[in-house]
Design a protein around this motif. Structure first.
Motif, PDB file in Angstrom:
ATOM      1  N   ASN A 168       0.768  -3.466   7.142  1.00  0.00           N
ATOM      2  CA  ASN A 168       0.167  -2.353   6.413  1.00  0.00           C
ATOM      3  C   ASN A 168      -1.362  -2.428   6.498  1.00  0.00           C
ATOM      4  OD1 ASN A 168      -0.489  -0.276   4.727  1.00  0.00           O
ATOM      5  ND2 ASN A 168       0.245  -1.230   2.847  1.00  0.00           N
ATOM      6  N   PRO A 169      -1.963  -1.751   7.486  1.00  0.00           N
ATOM      7  CA  PRO A 169      -3.422  -1.808   7.643  1.00  0.00           C
ATOM      8  C   PRO A 169      -4.172  -0.752   6.839  1.00  0.00           C
ATOM      9  CG  PRO A 169      -2.473  -0.619   9.467  1.00  0.00           C
ATOM     10  CD  PRO A 169      -1.315  -1.028   8.595  1.00  0.00           C
ATOM     11  N   SER A 170      -3.497  -0.004   5.981  1.00  0.00           N
ATOM     12  CA  SER A 170      -4.138   1.077   5.243  1.00  0.00           C
ATOM     13  C   SER A 170      -5.155   0.538   4.229  1.00  0.00           C
ATOM     14  CB  SER A 170      -3.086   1.916   4.508  1.00  0.00           C
ATOM     15  OG  SER A 170      -3.696   2.880   3.680  1.00  0.00           O
ATOM     16  N   VAL A 171      -6.258   1.283   4.079  1.00  0.00           N
ATOM     17  CA  VAL A 171      -7.261   0.939   3.055  1.00  0.00           C
ATOM     18  C   VAL A 171      -7.364   2.041   2.007  1.00  0.00           C
ATOM     19  CG1 VAL A 171      -8.614  -0.445   4.667  1.00  0.00           C
ATOM     20  CG2 VAL A 171      -9.175   1.979   4.366  1.00  0.00           C
ATOM     21  N   THR A 172      -6.456   3.015   2.033  1.00  0.00           N
ATOM     22  CA  THR A 172      -6.572   4.172   1.150  1.00  0.00           C
ATOM     23  C   THR A 172      -5.761   4.038  -0.139  1.00  0.00           C
ATOM     24  OG1 THR A 172      -4.736   5.343   2.236  1.00  0.00           O
ATOM     25  CG2 THR A 172      -6.946   5.694   3.116  1.00  0.00           C
ATOM     26  N   GLU A 173      -4.861   3.060  -0.221  1.00  0.00           N
ATOM     27  CA  GLU A 173      -4.041   2.926  -1.407  1.00  0.00           C
ATOM     28  C   GLU A 173      -4.785   2.196  -2.529  1.00  0.00           C
ATOM     29  OE1 GLU A 173      -2.537   2.274   1.617  1.00  0.00           O
ATOM     30  OE2 GLU A 173      -1.336   4.095   1.606  1.00  0.00           O
ATOM     31  N   THR A 174      -4.476   2.569  -3.753  1.00  0.00           N
ATOM     32  CA  THR A 174      -4.980   1.818  -4.899  1.00  0.00           C
ATOM     33  C   THR A 174      -4.022   0.691  -5.269  1.00  0.00           C
ATOM     34  OG1 THR A 174      -3.902   3.356  -6.433  1.00  0.00           O
ATOM     35  CG2 THR A 174      -6.184   3.825  -5.811  1.00  0.00           C
ATOM     36  N   PHE A 175      -2.762   0.836  -4.870  1.00  0.00           N
ATOM     37  CA  PHE A 175      -1.766  -0.212  -5.075  1.00  0.00           C
ATOM     38  C   PHE A 175      -0.786  -0.118  -3.909  1.00  0.00           C
ATOM     39  CE2 PHE A 175       2.166  -2.084  -6.555  1.00  0.00           C
ATOM     40  CZ  PHE A 175       1.749  -3.176  -7.299  1.00  0.00           C
ATOM     41  N   GLY A 176      -0.360  -1.264  -3.414  1.00  0.00           N
ATOM     42  CA  GLY A 176       0.527  -1.263  -2.244  1.00  0.00           C
ATOM     43  C   GLY A 176       1.988  -1.127  -2.621  1.00  0.00           C
ATOM     44  N   ASN A 177       2.412   0.097  -2.978  1.00  0.00           N
ATOM     45  CA  ASN A 177       3.818   0.290  -3.345  1.00  0.00           C
ATOM     46  C   ASN A 177       4.755  -0.188  -2.251  1.00  0.00           C
ATOM     47  OD1 ASN A 177       2.099   2.402  -4.755  1.00  0.00           O
ATOM     48  ND2 ASN A 177       4.006   2.702  -5.850  1.00  0.00           N
ATOM     49  N   VAL A 178       4.458   0.223  -1.011  1.00  0.00           N
ATOM     50  CA  VAL A 178       5.336  -0.157   0.092  1.00  0.00           C
ATOM     51  C   VAL A 178       5.245  -1.656   0.352  1.00  0.00           C
ATOM     52  CG1 VAL A 178       5.407   2.112   1.179  1.00  0.00           C
ATOM     53  CG2 VAL A 178       3.543   0.548   1.731  1.00  0.00           C
ATOM     54  N   THR A 179       4.075  -2.229   0.105  1.00  0.00           N
ATOM     55  CA  THR A 179       3.927  -3.675   0.260  1.00  0.00           C
ATOM     56  C   THR A 179       4.803  -4.412  -0.740  1.00  0.00           C
ATOM     57  OG1 THR A 179       1.681  -3.483   1.125  1.00  0.00           O
ATOM     58  CG2 THR A 179       2.284  -5.582   0.099  1.00  0.00           C
ATOM     59  N   LEU A 180       4.815  -3.944  -1.973  1.00  0.00           N
ATOM     60  CA  LEU A 180       5.655  -4.556  -2.998  1.00  0.00           C
ATOM     61  C   LEU A 180       7.135  -4.418  -2.647  1.00  0.00           C
ATOM     62  CD1 LEU A 180       5.895  -5.969  -5.730  1.00  0.00           C
ATOM     63  CD2 LEU A 180       5.820  -3.703  -6.816  1.00  0.00           C
ATOM     64  N   GLU A 181       7.521  -3.282  -2.104  1.00  0.00           N
ATOM     65  CA  GLU A 181       8.917  -3.088  -1.707  1.00  0.00           C
ATOM     66  C   GLU A 181       9.311  -4.062  -0.604  1.00  0.00           C
ATOM     67  OE1 GLU A 181       8.910   1.672  -2.890  1.00  0.00           O
ATOM     68  OE2 GLU A 181       8.778   1.063  -0.782  1.00  0.00           O
ATOM     69  N   ALA A 182       8.418  -4.270   0.352  1.00  0.00           N
ATOM     70  CA  ALA A 182       8.697  -5.250   1.411  1.00  0.00           C
ATOM     71  C   ALA A 182       8.831  -6.649   0.827  1.00  0.00           C
ATOM     72  CB  ALA A 182       7.595  -5.207   2.462  1.00  0.00           C
ATOM     73  N   MET A 183       7.934  -7.017  -0.083  1.00  0.00           N
ATOM     74  CA  MET A 183       8.013  -8.330  -0.716  1.00  0.00           C
ATOM     75  C   MET A 183       9.336  -8.504  -1.446  1.00  0.00           C
ATOM     76  SD  MET A 183       4.063  -8.488  -2.104  1.00  0.00           S
ATOM     77  CE  MET A 183       4.369  -9.856  -3.238  1.00  0.00           C
ATOM     78  N   ALA A 184       9.762  -7.477  -2.174  1.00  0.00           N
ATOM     79  CA  ALA A 184      11.028  -7.555  -2.906  1.00  0.00           C
ATOM     80  C   ALA A 184      12.202  -7.762  -1.960  1.00  0.00           C
ATOM     81  CB  ALA A 184      11.237  -6.292  -3.741  1.00  0.00           C
ATOM     82  N   ALA A 185      12.080  -7.203  -0.743  1.00  0.00           N
ATOM     83  CA  ALA A 185      13.133  -7.346   0.263  1.00  0.00           C
ATOM     84  C   ALA A 185      13.006  -8.646   1.049  1.00  0.00           C
ATOM     85  CB  ALA A 185      13.102  -6.159   1.218  1.00  0.00           C
ATOM     86  N   GLN A 186      12.089  -9.510   0.653  1.00  0.00           N
ATOM     87  CA  GLN A 186      11.880 -10.836   1.259  1.00  0.00           C
ATOM     88  C   GLN A 186      11.291 -10.722   2.662  1.00  0.00           C
ATOM     89  OE1 GLN A 186      14.785 -13.823  -0.145  1.00  0.00           O
ATOM     90  NE2 GLN A 186      14.805 -14.615   1.931  1.00  0.00           N
ATOM     91  N   VAL A 187      10.428  -9.719   2.839  1.00  0.00           N
ATOM     92  CA  VAL A 187       9.756  -9.506   4.119  1.00  0.00           C
ATOM     93  C   VAL A 187       8.283  -9.869   3.948  1.00  0.00           C
ATOM     94  CG1 VAL A 187       9.127  -7.810   5.883  1.00  0.00           C
ATOM     95  CG2 VAL A 187      11.362  -7.666   4.738  1.00  0.00           C
ATOM     96  N   PRO A 188       7.755 -10.814   4.724  1.00  0.00           N
ATOM     97  CA  PRO A 188       6.335 -11.170   4.611  1.00  0.00           C
ATOM     98  C   PRO A 188       5.453 -10.033   5.102  1.00  0.00           C
ATOM     99  CG  PRO A 188       7.309 -12.251   6.509  1.00  0.00           C
ATOM    100  CD  PRO A 188       8.446 -11.586   5.780  1.00  0.00           C
ATOM    101  N   VAL A 189       4.204 -10.019   4.633  1.00  0.00           N
ATOM    102  CA  VAL A 189       3.318  -8.878   4.860  1.00  0.00           C
ATOM    103  C   VAL A 189       2.020  -9.303   5.535  1.00  0.00           C
ATOM    104  CG1 VAL A 189       2.040  -7.014   3.730  1.00  0.00           C
ATOM    105  CG2 VAL A 189       4.259  -7.747   2.802  1.00  0.00           C
ATOM    106  N   VAL A 190       1.582  -8.467   6.480  1.00  0.00           N
ATOM    107  CA  VAL A 190       0.222  -8.532   7.011  1.00  0.00           C
ATOM    108  C   VAL A 190      -0.459  -7.249   6.549  1.00  0.00           C
ATOM    109  CG1 VAL A 190      -1.234  -8.517   9.068  1.00  0.00           C
ATOM    110  CG2 VAL A 190       0.850  -9.911   9.021  1.00  0.00           C
ATOM    111  N   ALA A 191      -1.582  -7.383   5.843  1.00  0.00           N
ATOM    112  CA  ALA A 191      -2.220  -6.200   5.264  1.00  0.00           C
ATOM    113  C   ALA A 191      -3.728  -6.298   5.332  1.00  0.00           C
ATOM    114  CB  ALA A 191      -1.780  -6.029   3.805  1.00  0.00           C
TER     115      ALA A 191
END
Length: 399
Positions: A299-322
């Motif tokens: 997730n290279p976006s800089v426009t979000e105030t909170f990473g909803n999709v990032t949190l969803e990936a974390m909940a699914a046990q998927v590591p994140v590059v952001a």
């Protein structure tokens, strides 16, 4: 305990009002006609308020074919389609007399605004003229959008508009500490409280992973699926994503790019990363399956105030590059649940992705750590904090 940005305050607070006394007028620029993270959060908040016995009336532009059914009573506000190839979004034309009469009849004791458009500015003026408590929630970093459309010179003007907007309410609800700090840097002196985000743990969890679904998309079991999730618009960082994937390709790292979502930039994006698998728009449990079936979320976006999709990936046990931006800082523990990279550092992104692609132990450990952290993000608890803030703001205005 309520946590203000930058300071933890222990309060013994017995509000004279209860949730059942609340009459909240919520103003939105897009409550349900196009699906996004902001209106998903607003609908969940309204659902919680109604469940607690509050009265809520929502004012927003609407469409004949909305993306989903609205939660609560929705009043359609006159609007025009946005120009510049973004006609999937609408701009309210302010608060006409008919809407003002409806608002008068509803008689709110708190006005919640959520976007600095004409309608929401008018709602703030209404609140101030009628001595009604007000709160604003911060959802989108609009000042960053102009960078993607060749009009970056407008950024200071947009910051000024937002500074004025958030300075004229009684409280600002921000999803992260970093966003509170950004508002302070802009000169906003309004009290700031935290409205984080939750996640649907039934939908987003590692049990949804489906190898057969991956195989049907042409992703081999031993390929690392690097995923993108979101609306396909340039402000989501699609250009940076594509460049980072090219850098990864140049290194010969075995992987497969998996794109979940649709949007006006789809064709452009598909040309930029022609070897990617485009699974289209996914919703409900299908979306949960798609996220859990990734190996790494990028997730290279800089426009979000909170990473909803990032949190969803974390909940699914998927590591994140952001990107090191407001949507990731404070949510991702760098080196533990994921890797954070300076927003335009293409080789840095490639380094992070390569590490996850080639170090199975690190990838699995980061996914597990993210899953554990995401467990604490519960919508009911988070939305109750907003309700409590409403009550406090009303009581404070009485003083």
């Amino acid at each position: 305990m309520r946590t203000k940005i930058g300071v933890s305050v222990q309060r013994v607070y017995a509000p004279a009002m209860q949730a059942t006394d609340l009459r909240v007028a919520l103003f939105s620029g897009n409550y349900n006609y196009t699906r996004d993270g902001a209106n998903q959060a607003l609908n969940l908040l309204v659902g919680h308020l109604l469940k607690q016995g509050a009265k809520v009336r929502v004012y927003s532009p609407t469409s004949r074919r909305p993306a989903f059914a609205p939660t609560g009573d929705l009043v359609s506000v006159p609007s025009i389609k946005l120009p510049g190839g973004r006609d999937e979004y609408k701009l309210a034309r302010g608060m006409p007399a008919k809407i003002r009469r409806d608002l008068d009849a509803f008689a709110p004791n708190l006005i919640h605004v959520s976007v600095p458009d004409f309608l929401n500015h008018a709602a703030i003026r209404y609140a101030r003229a009628n001595n009604i408590a007000s709160a604003a929630s911060y959802h989108t970093r609009f000042e960053t959008y102009v960078r993607y459309y060749g009009i970056g010179f407008l950024e200071p003007i947009i910051i000024g508009i937002q500074r004025n907007f958030y300075s004229r309410v009684d409280e600002v609800l921000v999803p992260s500490q970093m966003m509170g700090e950004i508002l302070r840097d802009w000169g906003v002196k309004t009290p700031v409280a935290r409205w984080s985000r939750g996640v649907n743990h039934d939908r987003f969890n590692p049990a949804r992973r489906d190898m057969e679904w991956r195989r049907n998309l042409g992703i081999a079991d031993d390929e690392i699926a690097v995923g993108f999730l979101g609306r396909l618009v340039k402000e989501k960082g699609l250009d940076v994503f594509a460049q980072a994937m090219h850098a990864l390709d140049a290194r010969g790292v075995r992987h497969k790019t998996l794109v979940i979502g649709e949007g006006p930039a789809r064709d452009w994006f598909a040309q930029e990363i022609p070897d990617a698998v485009f699974a289209g728009f996914q919703s409900g449990d299908d979306l949960g399956r798609a996220v859990a079936s990734m190996d790494v979320f990028f997730n290279p976006s800089v426009t979000e105030t909170f990473g909803n999709v990032t949190l969803e990936a974390m909940a699914a046990q998927v590591p994140v590059v952001a990107a090191r931006a407001s949507g990731a800082v404070g949510l991702i523990d760098d080196g533990i649940t994921g890797l954070i990279v300076d927003p335009t550092d293409i080789q840095g992104y490639a380094d992070a992705l390569q590490r996850f692609c080639e170090d199975d132990a690190f990838r699995l450990a980061a996914g597990q750590a993210g899953h554990a952290k995401a467990a604490g993000y519960l919508w009911e608890k988070i939305n109750q904090a907003v309700l409590d803030t409403y009550l406090e703001v009303i009581e404070r205005r009485k003083l």
